[in-house]
Design a protein around this motif. Sequence first.
Motif, PDB file in Angstrom:
ATOM      1  N   GLN A  20       0.916  -1.338  -0.334  1.00 33.89           N
ATOM      2  CA  GLN A  20      -0.001  -0.112   0.029  1.00 33.89           C
ATOM      3  C   GLN A  20       1.348   1.238  -0.284  1.00 33.89           C
ATOM      4  OE1 GLN A  20      -3.259   0.863   2.550  1.00 33.89           O
ATOM      5  NE2 GLN A  20      -4.165  -1.346   2.328  1.00 33.89           N
ATOM      6  N   ALA A  21       1.962   1.102   0.697  1.00 35.93           N
ATOM      7  CA  ALA A  21       3.117   1.994   0.667  1.00 35.93           C
ATOM      8  C   ALA A  21       3.653   2.766  -0.533  1.00 35.93           C
ATOM      9  CB  ALA A  21       4.319   2.004   2.165  1.00 35.93           C
ATOM     10  N   VAL A  22       4.054   1.616  -1.559  1.00 35.89           N
ATOM     11  CA  VAL A  22       4.903   1.614  -2.276  1.00 35.89           C
ATOM     12  C   VAL A  22       3.422   2.032  -3.193  1.00 35.89           C
ATOM     13  CG1 VAL A  22       5.420   0.494  -4.617  1.00 35.89           C
ATOM     14  CG2 VAL A  22       6.300   0.129  -2.371  1.00 35.89           C
ATOM     15  N   LEU A  23       2.110   1.302  -3.422  1.00 33.67           N
ATOM     16  CA  LEU A  23       1.147   1.597  -4.672  1.00 33.67           C
ATOM     17  C   LEU A  23       0.680   3.290  -4.784  1.00 33.67           C
ATOM     18  CD1 LEU A  23      -0.657   0.724  -6.785  1.00 33.67           C
ATOM     19  CD2 LEU A  23      -2.571   0.786  -4.997  1.00 33.67           C
ATOM     20  N   GLY A  24       0.795   3.717  -3.177  1.00 29.82           N
ATOM     21  CA  GLY A  24       0.832   5.606  -3.087  1.00 29.82           C
ATOM     22  C   GLY A  24       1.836   6.060  -3.599  1.00 29.82           C
ATOM     23  N   GLN A  25       2.972   5.968  -3.819  1.00 32.11           N
ATOM     24  CA  GLN A  25       3.807   6.774  -4.316  1.00 32.11           C
ATOM     25  C   GLN A  25       4.378   6.258  -5.896  1.00 32.11           C
ATOM     26  OE1 GLN A  25       7.097   7.234  -1.877  1.00 32.11           O
ATOM     27  NE2 GLN A  25       6.750   6.814  -0.238  1.00 32.11           N
ATOM     28  N   LEU A  26       3.953   5.592  -6.449  1.00 27.82           N
ATOM     29  CA  LEU A  26       3.778   5.282  -7.909  1.00 27.82           C
ATOM     30  C   LEU A  26       2.657   6.010  -8.242  1.00 27.82           C
ATOM     31  CD1 LEU A  26       3.976   0.984  -7.299  1.00 27.82           C
ATOM     32  CD2 LEU A  26       6.023   3.321  -8.315  1.00 27.82           C
ATOM     33  N   THR A  27       2.602   7.314  -8.369  1.00 27.21           N
ATOM     34  CA  THR A  27       1.260   7.878  -9.363  1.00 27.21           C
ATOM     35  C   THR A  27       2.423   8.483 -10.586  1.00 27.21           C
ATOM     36  OG1 THR A  27       2.860  10.369  -8.297  1.00 27.21           O
ATOM     37  CG2 THR A  27       1.247   9.591  -6.754  1.00 27.21           C
TER      38      THR A  27
END
Length: 348
Positions: free
Chosen positions: A22-29
């Motif tokens: 979830q943390a990674v997904l939030g930064q893959l904008t």
Amino acid sequence: MSINTKPGPTILLTGASGVVGQAVLGQLTDHTVVCLTHNKPVSGPDVVSVRGDLTFPRFGLDRAAYESLANRVDVVVHCAAITAFSVDASRTNDLNVRGTETILAFAQRAKAPLHHVSTAFVTRQDLTREGKSSARPEVYLDSKRLAEQAIRDSGVAANIIRPSVVIGDSATGQISQFQGLHGIAGALLRNALPMLPLQPDTRIDFVPQDLLARVIVGLVQAGKTGGEYWVTGGDGAPSAGRIVELSIELARSFGLKLDTPRFVSQDMVDRLIRPVFIDSLPKGQRRRFDDMLAMTTLFHTAEPFSSTYDRIPGVELLSTTDLEHAFTASMRHYATVKNLIRLSEVAA
């Protein structure tokens, strides 16, 4: 399956519903992300969920869907894993070892580099394999070592990322699921931990989830492979004594008065405390004690971990002060979610 394209590469992400994912997904904008999910779909802008099972060949997809996915994916980020210490070896190896082998086969087919999240605790080779505990961290660590070896043997272009214990966001403390360290510090905040099986100077190595996500995304963007990155507190990891002090300070800010726990050796726990006090507890309480003991066992290392994530452009090492602030933010969030702040206000 329709996948919209953004400027960055299309990424297959496993474990997107977990803490790290979830943390990674939030930064893959700036990327189109395909989340391979086993049960619950993941939603968001430019996010596509594909239901699949890492323990099945081709994720359990039919050949056409698998080939279509492989033709669209440019990079693989593998965060999915069983991290609980009380899960049996068969289930743990199914996901952590066989699942990694399935991901490797996909990366080879897609001609995509792999960024694999392991654990810094693979260095702990000395954990006991005997005793009554239901929590067996050595099972988890064995599976992560085997997964790493599979990656090295595969010839796939890959990075291995080794975080220590992951806590919440460094600023807000938010996290999708509370982890083992939260449970220990949470027991401290509840005044329910009269003793702690650690020495006061033992390093408690952890990193906030947003730092780990920045490292992974930074590696994706750098496009470099063949490295092993240690994402740890390292020399800056605070001591167990300092963690207790921070917990007491936080409790006081809520109006709670805590008793300082007694630091004891794990030998004392095994010889005296477990036979007299623990073995007679109900199963649930005994399991929670075993989980805590397993977590504290991991921190008994003679030397600090390496910490090499500052080799990634734009990422700097966190100081001890940074880590302490992140810990306090995590525990403040924990106390809010668990209604400890409200309880303190009632007590006042």
